[in-house]
Enzyme design. Structure first.
Site, PDB file in Angstrom:
ATOM      1  N   GLU A  31       3.947  18.113  41.492  1.00 54.70           N
ATOM      2  CA  GLU A  31       4.060  16.644  40.645  1.00 54.70           C
ATOM      3  C   GLU A  31       2.733  16.010  41.455  1.00 54.70           C
ATOM      4  O   GLU A  31       3.590  14.590  42.166  1.00 54.70           O
ATOM      5  CB  GLU A  31       5.315  16.293  40.113  1.00 54.70           C
ATOM      6  N   HIS A  72      11.998   9.682  36.388  1.00 54.43           N
ATOM      7  CA  HIS A  72      11.081   9.906  35.382  1.00 54.43           C
ATOM      8  C   HIS A  72      11.414   9.488  33.781  1.00 54.43           C
ATOM      9  O   HIS A  72      11.072  10.011  32.342  1.00 54.43           O
ATOM     10  CB  HIS A  72      11.425  11.662  35.195  1.00 54.43           C
ATOM     11  N   HIS A 126       5.059  18.025  34.237  1.00 51.89           N
ATOM     12  CA  HIS A 126       6.530  18.703  35.254  1.00 51.89           C
ATOM     13  C   HIS A 126       6.715  19.938  35.073  1.00 51.89           C
ATOM     14  O   HIS A 126       7.488  20.142  34.849  1.00 51.89           O
ATOM     15  CB  HIS A 126       7.308  17.855  35.367  1.00 51.89           C
TER      16      HIS A 126
HETATM   17  C1  GLA Z   1      11.896  15.668  40.051  1.00 50.41           C
HETATM   18  C2  GLA Z   1      12.540  15.358  40.910  1.00 50.41           C
HETATM   19  C3  GLA Z   1      13.605  16.238  40.915  1.00 50.41           C
HETATM   20  C4  GLA Z   1      14.122  16.229  39.671  1.00 50.41           C
HETATM   21  C5  GLA Z   1      13.475  17.255  38.670  1.00 50.41           C
HETATM   22  C6  GLA Z   1      14.215  17.413  37.503  1.00 50.41           C
HETATM   23  O1  GLA Z   1      10.968  17.161  40.489  1.00 50.41           O
HETATM   24  O2  GLA Z   1      11.925  15.128  42.378  1.00 50.41           O
HETATM   25  O3  GLA Z   1      14.821  14.704  42.001  1.00 50.41           O
HETATM   26  O4  GLA Z   1      15.106  15.713  38.765  1.00 50.41           O
HETATM   27  O5  GLA Z   1      12.718  16.433  39.030  1.00 50.41           O
HETATM   28  O6  GLA Z   1      14.720  18.135  37.482  1.00 50.41           O
END
Ligand code: GLA
Length: 402
Positions: free
Chosen positions: A344, A133, A207
């Protein structure tokens, strides 16, 4: 005659007054308040976008975070359907990306490395040995410039951010713009665009953790989900795609017919074990670059329904597996495991290291532009899913689902 005339004028005045007050109530608007200050003293504001139906979205210019989103149930009762916090401090400490804009690269890049134009770039590593991220200080942790936009069909907020060359290890000065529009059709539309002065990689996403029964009101396992994808990208133990595009048919990843999120989540299936539930990218059907339905979620007790439409090639479906009851959110609600789900929309994880995946490279002189819309409505019962275009997947594979 005179009395009649007076009566008509009075009637007209009454109608005009009523009409005006109705219009004022029914007009989309944006208000702004101070939300707090970052540790280095930058002011953060909270913007409330309200549409003509009284639906509202609250957004802060720290991380471009959607802190709340109130939409009606089948009886018209508004409830907040996203997880979040009441105060900035909790967001500053947060590591769960609740409601935030993610960049420069949504999801993981293996070992925080990739090669572009023969140069190897080393990114910040913040998730085991991988980059997640956007790194240690991704776009979810920066203060964006905000500007209220006048739009004909709702209320809109423009957020801009200049990510400097070398930030978190990425090449190029990247100028990013995100426009949130809460339309009068009860949609939250997110428009992302970016330009760079050096070739780079970009993959922006949103997110939000949704719970259509209302944030904090239990888990999301009874929500019924449709995903317009015939394949998904299985991962290794570090959640890095192996490169395989696995067919969903015959697996717990088949959401081509609406199915309760919890129906198969605890099955003995390798990918569910590795992800501690669903935490996977789905290869969306239809042509990347065209707006098409990626998913639909229906919550049976409230009748709330959310459709996700996107131009993106993929979508990460995450079931809040890492929520563990240690976070207390809005209204004192404690967020337990699986109290929210994320959809997402994105490029596939680790695309910069997977030449067979659709490219996430942004060339100097070109413009990145993607759109994702979260569309809210209600229904007495679950309507059949519109499976939409099945052909012409991003990789040119014609796949009717199995
Ligand atoms: C995304 C990732 C997860 C986790 C979340 C945040 O969805 O794929 O593994 O890191 O973000 O907690």
């Amino acid at each position: 005659m005179k009395t009649r005339c007076r009566f008509l004028i009075l009637l007209l005045l009454t109608l005009v007054t009523f009409g005006l007050s109705f219009a004022a109530r029914g007009q989309a608007r944006v208000t702004k308040e101070r939300f707090g200050d970052t540790l280095d003293g930058k002011g953060v504001d909270i913007y409330t976008l309200t549409n003509s139906h009284g639906v509202d979205a609250r957004i802060i210019n720290y991380g471009g975070i959607v802190t709340s989103l109130k939409v009606p149930d089948r009886n018209g009762k508004l409830d907040d359907v996203v997880l979040g916090f009441d105060n900035l401090d909790a967001y500053l400490k947060g590591r769960t990306y609740l409601g935030a804009i993610i960049g420069r690269y949504g999801n993981r890049i293996a070992k925080g490395r990739f090669t572009l134009n023969g140069v190897e770039y080393k990114l910040a590593v913040n998730n085991g040995e991988n980059h997640l991220h956007g790194g240690i200080k991704g776009f979810d942790k920066v203060v964006w410039n905000a500007r209220v936009l006048k739009v004909p069909n709702g209320a809109a907020l423009e957020l801009t951010y200049l990510s400097k060359d070398g930030e978190e290890g990425y090449p190029g000065n990247l100028s990013v713009k995100v426009i949130y529009t809460l339309t009068n059709a009860n949609e939250l539309k997110v428009d992302y665009s970016a330009t760079t002065d050096k070739d780079t990689v970009v993959n922006l996403t949103q997110h939000s953790y949704f719970n259509l029964a209302g944030q904090g009101n239990g888990d999301i396992l009874n929500h019924r989900l449709f995903i317009n994808a015939a394949r998904f990208t299985p991962t290794d133990a570090g959640s890095i795609p192996t490169g395989e595009l696995r067919r969903v048919r015959g697996t717990p990843f088949d959401f081509t017919r609406p199915t309760a999120i919890g129906a198969r989540i605890n099955q003995d299936y390798d990918q569910l074990k590795l992800g501690k539930g669903y935490d996977h990218n789905f290869v969306l059907n239809g042509r990347m670059g065209t707006l098409r339905q990626a998913a639909r979620v229906y919550e049976p007790t409230t009748g709330r329904m959310m459709e996700v439409w996107t131009t993106e090639p993929g979508m990460q479906f995450y079931t809040g597996n890492f929520l563990d009851g240690t976070l207390t959110g809005k209204d004192g609600k404690v967020y337990q495991q699986r109290y929210g789900f994320c959809l997402e929309t994105q490029h596939y994880p680790d695309s910069p290291n997977k030449p067979s995946f659709p490219t996430a490279v942004l060339r100097k002189g070109t413009r990145y532009h993607t759109t994702t819309t979260f569309r809210f409505s209600t229904s007495k019962s679950e309507p059949p899913a519109d499976r939409g275009p099945q052909a012409g997947s991003p990789l040119g594979v014609v796949d009717a689902g199995g």
